[in-house]
Motif scaffolding. Sequence first.
Motif, PDB file in Angstrom:
ATOM      1  N   LEU A 124       0.829  -1.203   0.000  1.00  0.00           N
ATOM      2  CA  LEU A 124       0.000   0.000   0.000  1.00  0.00           C
ATOM      3  C   LEU A 124       0.865   1.255   0.000  1.00  0.00           C
ATOM      4  N   LEU A 125       1.956   1.217   0.756  1.00  0.00           N
ATOM      5  CA  LEU A 125       2.849   2.378   0.808  1.00  0.00           C
ATOM      6  C   LEU A 125       3.512   2.630  -0.532  1.00  0.00           C
ATOM      7  N   ALA A 126       4.013   1.566  -1.171  1.00  0.00           N
ATOM      8  CA  ALA A 126       4.659   1.728  -2.472  1.00  0.00           C
ATOM      9  C   ALA A 126       3.666   2.174  -3.540  1.00  0.00           C
ATOM     10  N   SER A 127       2.421   1.708  -3.452  1.00  0.00           N
ATOM     11  CA  SER A 127       1.400   2.107  -4.427  1.00  0.00           C
ATOM     12  C   SER A 127       1.054   3.586  -4.321  1.00  0.00           C
ATOM     13  N   ALA A 128       1.297   4.180  -3.153  1.00  0.00           N
ATOM     14  CA  ALA A 128       1.007   5.603  -2.961  1.00  0.00           C
ATOM     15  C   ALA A 128       2.065   6.517  -3.569  1.00  0.00           C
ATOM     16  N   ARG A 129       3.141   5.946  -4.112  1.00  0.00           N
ATOM     17  CA  ARG A 129       4.199   6.703  -4.796  1.00  0.00           C
ATOM     18  C   ARG A 129       4.797   7.785  -3.891  1.00  0.00           C
ATOM     19  N   PRO A 130       5.363   7.426  -2.760  1.00  0.00           N
ATOM     20  CA  PRO A 130       5.910   8.436  -1.846  1.00  0.00           C
ATOM     21  C   PRO A 130       7.120   9.174  -2.403  1.00  0.00           C
ATOM     22  N   VAL A 131       7.939   8.509  -3.236  1.00  0.00           N
ATOM     23  CA  VAL A 131       9.116   9.179  -3.791  1.00  0.00           C
ATOM     24  C   VAL A 131       8.691  10.275  -4.768  1.00  0.00           C
ATOM     25  N   ALA A 132       7.700   9.993  -5.599  1.00  0.00           N
ATOM     26  CA  ALA A 132       7.192  11.021  -6.513  1.00  0.00           C
ATOM     27  C   ALA A 132       6.579  12.179  -5.737  1.00  0.00           C
ATOM     28  N   TRP A 133       5.940  11.858  -4.623  1.00  0.00           N
ATOM     29  CA  TRP A 133       5.374  12.921  -3.782  1.00  0.00           C
ATOM     30  C   TRP A 133       6.471  13.807  -3.216  1.00  0.00           C
ATOM     31  N   LEU A 134       7.583  13.219  -2.792  1.00  0.00           N
ATOM     32  CA  LEU A 134       8.713  14.010  -2.302  1.00  0.00           C
ATOM     33  C   LEU A 134       9.283  14.895  -3.399  1.00  0.00           C
ATOM     34  N   CYS A 135       9.419  14.339  -4.592  1.00  0.00           N
ATOM     35  CA  CYS A 135       9.971  15.120  -5.708  1.00  0.00           C
ATOM     36  C   CYS A 135       9.079  16.289  -6.075  1.00  0.00           C
ATOM     37  N   ALA A 136       7.767  16.172  -5.818  1.00  0.00           N
ATOM     38  CA  ALA A 136       6.832  17.245  -6.162  1.00  0.00           C
ATOM     39  C   ALA A 136       6.826  18.373  -5.141  1.00  0.00           C
ATOM     40  N   LEU A 137       7.493  18.191  -4.003  1.00  0.00           N
ATOM     41  CA  LEU A 137       7.473  19.229  -2.974  1.00  0.00           C
ATOM     42  C   LEU A 137       8.178  20.502  -3.434  1.00  0.00           C
ATOM     43  N   SER A 138       9.369  20.343  -3.962  1.00  0.00           N
ATOM     44  CA  SER A 138      10.135  21.500  -4.405  1.00  0.00           C
ATOM     45  C   SER A 138      11.280  21.029  -5.294  1.00  0.00           C
ATOM     46  N   THR A 139      11.856  21.965  -6.027  1.00  0.00           N
ATOM     47  CA  THR A 139      12.985  21.625  -6.897  1.00  0.00           C
ATOM     48  C   THR A 139      14.209  21.159  -6.121  1.00  0.00           C
ATOM     49  N   PRO A 140      14.595  21.824  -5.011  1.00  0.00           N
ATOM     50  CA  PRO A 140      15.745  21.316  -4.240  1.00  0.00           C
ATOM     51  C   PRO A 140      15.546  19.899  -3.723  1.00  0.00           C
ATOM     52  N   VAL A 141      14.338  19.585  -3.271  1.00  0.00           N
ATOM     53  CA  VAL A 141      14.081  18.228  -2.788  1.00  0.00           C
ATOM     54  C   VAL A 141      14.206  17.230  -3.927  1.00  0.00           C
ATOM     55  N   ARG A 142      13.692  17.578  -5.090  1.00  0.00           N
ATOM     56  CA  ARG A 142      13.792  16.686  -6.240  1.00  0.00           C
ATOM     57  C   ARG A 142      15.248  16.453  -6.633  1.00  0.00           C
ATOM     58  N   ARG A 143      16.065  17.478  -6.550  1.00  0.00           N
ATOM     59  CA  ARG A 143      17.484  17.324  -6.886  1.00  0.00           C
ATOM     60  C   ARG A 143      18.182  16.393  -5.897  1.00  0.00           C
ATOM     61  N   VAL A 144      17.825  16.527  -4.621  1.00  0.00           N
ATOM     62  CA  VAL A 144      18.420  15.640  -3.609  1.00  0.00           C
ATOM     63  C   VAL A 144      18.013  14.197  -3.858  1.00  0.00           C
ATOM     64  N   VAL A 145      16.727  13.986  -4.157  1.00  0.00           N
ATOM     65  CA  VAL A 145      16.245  12.633  -4.420  1.00  0.00           C
ATOM     66  C   VAL A 145      16.931  12.054  -5.651  1.00  0.00           C
ATOM     67  N   ASP A 146      17.056  12.853  -6.707  1.00  0.00           N
ATOM     68  CA  ASP A 146      17.729  12.375  -7.919  1.00  0.00           C
ATOM     69  C   ASP A 146      19.183  12.034  -7.641  1.00  0.00           C
ATOM     70  N   ARG A 147      19.841  12.847  -6.824  1.00  0.00           N
ATOM     71  CA  ARG A 147      21.241  12.586  -6.499  1.00  0.00           C
ATOM     72  C   ARG A 147      21.393  11.298  -5.702  1.00  0.00           C
ATOM     73  N   VAL A 148      20.473  11.091  -4.767  1.00  0.00           N
ATOM     74  CA  VAL A 148      20.539   9.871  -3.953  1.00  0.00           C
ATOM     75  C   VAL A 148      20.268   8.636  -4.801  1.00  0.00           C
ATOM     76  N   LEU A 149      19.252   8.703  -5.659  1.00  0.00           N
ATOM     77  CA  LEU A 149      18.899   7.536  -6.476  1.00  0.00           C
ATOM     78  C   LEU A 149      19.971   7.210  -7.507  1.00  0.00           C
ATOM     79  N   SER A 150      20.705   8.204  -7.943  1.00  0.00           N
ATOM     80  CA  SER A 150      21.736   7.960  -8.955  1.00  0.00           C
ATOM     81  C   SER A 150      23.056   7.486  -8.350  1.00  0.00           C
ATOM     82  N   SER A 151      23.159   7.424  -7.027  1.00  0.00           N
ATOM     83  CA  SER A 151      24.395   6.976  -6.395  1.00  0.00           C
ATOM     84  C   SER A 151      24.580   5.478  -6.603  1.00  0.00           C
TER      85      SER A 151
END
Length: 243
Positions: A35-62
């Motif tokens: 249920l948690l994964a179906s709610a797309r929490p990572v996409a929700w974090l990326c939609a908060l702001s551009t700096p947050v999205r950049r941090v998420v992208d940097r973490v996922l690309s590590s």
Amino acid sequence: MWALTTFGPIGHYAPLLFWVRALQVVLLLFVAPFLLASARPVAWLCALSTPVRRVVDRVLSSRVMRVALSPLTTSAAMLATPWLLYLTPWYVASMTGPLAAVTRVLLVLVGFGYYYTRMQVDPVPRRFSPLLSIGISVVESLADGLLGIVLWLGPLIAVDYYAALQRDWGPSLRTDQSIGAGILWILGDVLSIPFMVALMRQLGTDERRKAKRADAELDEATADGPSTLWWENDPVLRDRFSR
């Protein structure tokens, strides 16, 4: 689901009955993370702001996250966790005390990493074909059934712990463990049906996306090149009909 499993009747009877503990493990490892994964929490974090999205992208690309969130790693963790929980001292230690709360959180985290990587509805470090995920699920169903058989036909788990409870109600230790084995085996397979449906839908979407891409490339090639009949692309037919 996590609160219901932790603070409701399931959380109260989980340290007392093997089958209730098995139900708690299934809900925390399969249902709540799905249920948690179906709610797309990572996409929700990326939609908060551009700096947050950049941090998420940097973490996922590590490199660390690319390895930790690969299908092989998350599937291995999902398969190994129930075996380690039931066949090691971890089972008794996770009944009460601080380790009980840590175990409940860990089960959800392991399950979430599994569904997050396999469903790919969120931004992930690397995408792969849904066919791979379906194939892994078939193998995993066999491993889950094997654990159920081991607990059903094998020796009793945590005999000293349950004997010390001096419980004079409910099923016997053998019956209690047999019911719990059935829950881990049968209920686990039943709860995997929505996951398989999601994978099949994803496979259909992926195939349609590939078909559109192929049509676009074909249209582009046709627009850039000379217009020919279909048989002119075959050397044998071209020589025969061009005479």
